[in-house]
Design a protein around this motif. Structure first.
Motif, mmCIF file in Angstrom:
data_model
loop_
_atom_site.group_PDB
_atom_site.id
_atom_site.type_symbol
_atom_site.label_atom_id
_atom_site.label_comp_id
_atom_site.label_asym_id
_atom_site.label_seq_id
_atom_site.Cartn_x
_atom_site.Cartn_y
_atom_site.Cartn_z
ATOM 1 N N TYR A 1 112.063 8.731 142.373
ATOM 2 C CA TYR A 1 112.658 10.072 142.455
ATOM 3 C C TYR A 1 112.097 10.997 141.379
ATOM 4 C CZ TYR A 1 116.208 13.735 142.304
ATOM 5 O OH TYR A 1 116.858 14.945 142.298
ATOM 6 N N TYR A 2 111.812 10.463 140.205
ATOM 7 C CA TYR A 2 111.265 11.295 139.133
ATOM 8 C C TYR A 2 109.890 11.845 139.504
ATOM 9 C CZ TYR A 2 114.992 9.532 136.107
ATOM 10 O OH TYR A 2 116.213 9.233 135.557
ATOM 11 N N LYS A 3 109.064 11.033 140.163
ATOM 12 C CA LYS A 3 107.751 11.507 140.599
ATOM 13 C C LYS A 3 107.876 12.520 141.733
ATOM 14 C CE LYS A 3 105.207 7.350 139.260
ATOM 15 N NZ LYS A 3 104.340 6.226 139.731
ATOM 16 N N ASP B 1 109.376 2.375 130.660
ATOM 17 C CA ASP B 1 109.739 3.793 130.700
ATOM 18 C C ASP B 1 110.894 3.978 131.688
ATOM 19 O OD1 ASP B 1 109.750 6.452 130.221
ATOM 20 O OD2 ASP B 1 107.773 6.873 131.084
ATOM 21 N N SER B 2 111.498 5.149 131.700
ATOM 22 C CA SER B 2 112.607 5.413 132.626
ATOM 23 C C SER B 2 112.052 5.699 134.024
ATOM 24 C CB SER B 2 113.434 6.606 132.134
ATOM 25 O OG SER B 2 112.618 7.765 132.033
ATOM 26 N N PHE B 3 112.757 5.223 135.047
ATOM 27 C CA PHE B 3 112.382 5.471 136.437
ATOM 28 C C PHE B 3 113.638 5.457 137.297
ATOM 29 C CE2 PHE B 3 111.951 0.919 135.594
ATOM 30 C CZ PHE B 3 112.708 0.351 136.604
ATOM 31 N N HIS B 4 113.495 5.987 138.509
ATOM 32 C CA HIS B 4 114.625 6.081 139.444
ATOM 33 C C HIS B 4 114.090 5.806 140.850
ATOM 34 C CE1 HIS B 4 118.058 8.688 141.342
ATOM 35 N NE2 HIS B 4 118.098 7.424 141.708
ATOM 36 N N GLY C 1 119.702 4.080 143.931
ATOM 37 C CA GLY C 1 118.765 4.037 142.818
ATOM 38 C C GLY C 1 118.686 2.685 142.142
ATOM 39 N N LEU C 2 117.494 2.340 141.668
ATOM 40 C CA LEU C 2 117.237 1.180 140.821
ATOM 41 C C LEU C 2 116.657 1.696 139.513
ATOM 42 C CD1 LEU C 2 115.537 -1.225 143.417
ATOM 43 C CD2 LEU C 2 117.949 -1.136 142.773
ATOM 44 N N TYR C 3 117.124 1.122 138.386
ATOM 45 C CA TYR C 3 116.769 1.705 137.101
ATOM 46 C C TYR C 3 116.166 0.707 136.112
ATOM 47 C CZ TYR C 3 119.889 5.235 139.049
ATOM 48 O OH TYR C 3 120.479 6.150 139.880
ATOM 49 N N ASN C 4 116.085 -0.579 136.464
ATOM 50 C CA ASN C 4 115.507 -1.546 135.542
ATOM 51 C C ASN C 4 114.803 -2.644 136.330
ATOM 52 O OD1 ASN C 4 117.534 -3.677 136.170
ATOM 53 N ND2 ASN C 4 118.934 -2.232 135.160
ATOM 54 N N GLU C 5 114.086 -3.484 135.597
ATOM 55 C CA GLU C 5 113.265 -4.527 136.226
ATOM 56 C C GLU C 5 114.117 -5.569 136.937
ATOM 57 O OE1 GLU C 5 109.737 -7.724 134.988
ATOM 58 O OE2 GLU C 5 110.580 -6.339 133.499
#
Length: 661
Positions: A327-329, A382-385, A288-292
């Motif tokens: 993953y969230y989508k 926003d949050s993403f995974h 997982g990647l969580y930030n820019e």
């Protein structure tokens, strides 16, 4: 459904056994006889045959593979560079046969050896060939005598496999049949390092009634889902179904007909020579990647890998694409979901150094572009995974000209088969056709005038080019410091010749020089557009004819030319020539109204003079009295509906320097 009407082809399918594993075993021979697997992330993508004998399979999770074979040695296979190089070398070796070769992945190739088989049969002079390898079912055919061709094909397949083994130390398996489908399916019946032949009469023994459609190469997951929706779960059901029943599943009629033929073992598709790939790319999966910042670091890693592929390919891309999986989508749509965005990119950013690396500033700019594309799919605030990211390029150019090349103004950037779309026919490296004697040039002109065939014109011109290559070119004059002249020096150019779209008389511009200029007693026509002394000859040859004509007229006003052309506006009219003869060029020309002052000052004096005279044609000869104090300094704009000719044609070089209003 009837069997194939024609069995006259011989198709060989060659599959490299456990390809990744063999490449690694060649690098480390000590791994050849021990269980070894190729690891990518947490999966064993393939393994050698000692590992398969212990129960390890392809695409098996590492935890499961280690349970089945605790002594399994894992080799990281995420870097595909070595695999690609070996695959390309094998493909090149197969192409040396002269037969069509079609690649299927990195480890499989189809060959159509029909022509080689025909030659071998002639050499046998009636002798019966000896089968090599195995047969699947009975080797017979009720409709024709194709079995003899397949036997000769087995001999050729064995020779190809032996060649690959000797050159690359790779074992292969082969299938021989009359079509691509059967040759691929039967090739795996006797693996590794062996081959199998199948005749048309045994096709249904290979494609059994209870076999699911997904077992047939070419029938994908989506098609299987559509067939299952109408209860077509086996090949027997697919054979018995009508075309209309298959169409009801949402499959187009042409595809429905093809599916029924494949269910009977029929495949009339040709072996097509594999060209260069239309795109290059790679993907990476991770936890997982969580930030820019993490996304930028992963893009940088992908770009480094992608740069290696571009360096090996040798072309420059103009489109770049970013692929991502969030993953969230995925949880929202409840299935594996990938998004991608692509955009234009300058091919000059991929000018690599000798080691095949990007310049640091180019890499920074490319990363900014890719991060912008990623930002269209992911909201960094926003949050993403992100669990998958890919980077790819496409729309390649074969050759990139230097940034200051004048060719960029006249050649379309889009290319097909390595040539610009604007290039009509042959591309010829050209120096100067007119350095020969007058007698030789006159003979060439007469030949061109008497020949009406465009093909003959092309042949004569090519002979002239060959003769001129043996002669020395004229020395170049000293360069001018003006900025516009720098475009006309020391650049690579090509001349394009297209005699097919016009008659001989209208293809070339004929210029008749006076006896004094030619230094000859005969007054004959010659084809000439000689480069002026101030311009580079190679770049001059690449300019459009209209620009050459205009520059010649402005550069040599006192030379008496008689011009003949099929177009009325091929050169400046007689009145312009008289004006340039009567007036000498001035070094202190005033900038005409509507022309950029800085550009005008950098122009050669000949073009400044011509520009001033052309712009003054529409200006009254009487002097304009000074404006009274307080009046507006801006000139009133003319009515758009009543625009007058400015003295410069639409294709004139003057249009490049006029300020747009």
């Amino acid at each position: 459904m009837d069997v194939d009407e024609k069995h006259d082809r011989v198709i060989v399918h060659i599959d490299i056994d456990c390809f990744y594993a063999q490449v690694e075993m060649n690098k480390k021979p000590e791994l050849r006889d021990v269980p070894m697997g190729i690891q990518q992330k947490n999966i064993v993508v393939t393994c050698n045959y000692p590992a398969r004998a212990r129960g390890v399979g392809k695409c098996m999770y590492i935890t499961e593979a280690m349970q089945k074979c605790p002594e399994l040695i894992l080799v990281n296979g995420e870097d595909l560079a070595d695999y690609r190089r070996v695959s390309a070398a094998v493909y090149s070796t197969l192409c040396e046969t002269g037969s069509p070769v079609e690649r299927l992945g990195m480890d499989e190739n189809w060959l159509d050896v029909t022509q080689i088989v025909k030659l071998r049969i002639q050499e046998l002079e009636g002798k019966k060939p000896e089968l090599r390898g195995h047969t699947f079912g009975e080797l017979s055919c009720d409709d024709c005598e194709c079995t003899n061709n397949l036997i000769v094909g087995s001999i050729i397949a064995e020779e190809l496999r032996n060649t690959i083994k000797e050159k690359f130390n790779l074992t292969t398996s082969a299938g021989i049949s009359h079509n691509k489908l059967l040759s691929k399916m039967v090739g795996g019946k006797h693996k590794p390092d062996d081959q199998t032949v199948i005749s048309p009469s045994s096709a249904l023994n290979l494609l059994t009634d209870d076999m699911p459609p997904k077992s047939v190469p070419g029938i994908g997951r989506r098609t299987v889902e559509q067939l299952t929706a109408v209860h077509l779960d086996t090949l027997d059901q697919l054979r018995q179904a009508s075309v209309e029943n298959i169409v009801e599943a949402g499959i187009l009629r042409p595809q429905a007909l093809q599916l029924k033929k494949m269910a009977w073992g029929q495949d009339d598709s040709e072996v097509k020579m594999t060209g260069r790939p239309q795109s290059l790319g790679l993907e990476d999966r991770f936890m997982g990647l969580y930030n820019e910042a993490e996304c930028k670091e992963k893009l940088s890693w992908l770009l480094d890998r992608l740069t290696q592929l571009i360096a090996e390919d040798g072309r420059k891309p103009t489109v770049i694409k970013v692929t991502v999986r969030d993953y969230y989508k995925d949880k929202l749509v409840k299935k594996f979901h990938k998004e991608s965005r692509q955009g234009k990119i300058s091919a000059r950013l991929f000018n690599l150094d000798i080691q095949g690396n990007l310049a640091e500033e180019s890499k920074i700019e490319i990363l900014q572009i890719t991060l912008g594309l990623l930002g269209k799919m992911i909201d960094f605030k926003d949050s993403f995974h992100i669990t998958l990211m890919g980077l790819g390029v496409s729309n390649f150019l074969e050759q990139i000209e230097k940034k200051g090349s004048i060719k960029n103004f006249f050649i379309s950037p889009k290319k097909e088969d390595g040539l610009p779309q604007s290039v009509p026919t042959a591309v010829v490296k050209r120096k100067n056709l007119f350095d020969e004697s007058e007698e030789t040039s006159s003979k060439k002109c007469k030949t061109l005038e008497n020949e009406n065939s465009p093909e003959k014109v092309d042949n004569v011109l090519h002979k002239a080019l060959d003769n001129d290559r043996s002669q020395k070119t004229e020395p170049k004059s000293k360069s001018n410091n003006s900025s516009i002249q720098s475009f006309l020096r020391k650049q690579e150019s090509y001349a394009v010749i297209n005699p097919k779209n016009s008659n001989t008389e209208n293809t070339f511009l004929k210029i008749i020089e006076s006896k004094e200029d030619l230094g000859s007693e005969d007054d004959e026509e010659i084809i000439s557009l000689k480069c002026p002394a101030d311009y580079d000859p190679e770049v001059w040859n690449n300019l459009p004819i209209e620009l050459k004509q205009e520059l010649i007229a402005s550069n040599k006003p006192s030379t008496s030319y008689k011009v003949e052309s099929s177009e009325k506006d091929s050169l400046d009219n007689n009145s312009t020539d008289k004006e340039t003869d009567e007036n000498a060029y001035s070094d202190t020309e005033e900038c005409p109204e509507g022309v950029d002052q800085q550009v005008f000052e950098q122009l050669p004096k000949e073009i400044r003079s011509e520009l001033s005279k052309s712009m003054s044609k529409n200006t009254p000869s009487t002097k304009i009295p000074p404006k009274p104090h307080g009046s507006s300094s801006k000139a009133s704009k003319p009515n758009k509906g009543n625009k007058k000719d400015t003295g410069a044609k639409s294709h004139s070089i003057l249009s490049y320097f006029s300020r747009q209003k």
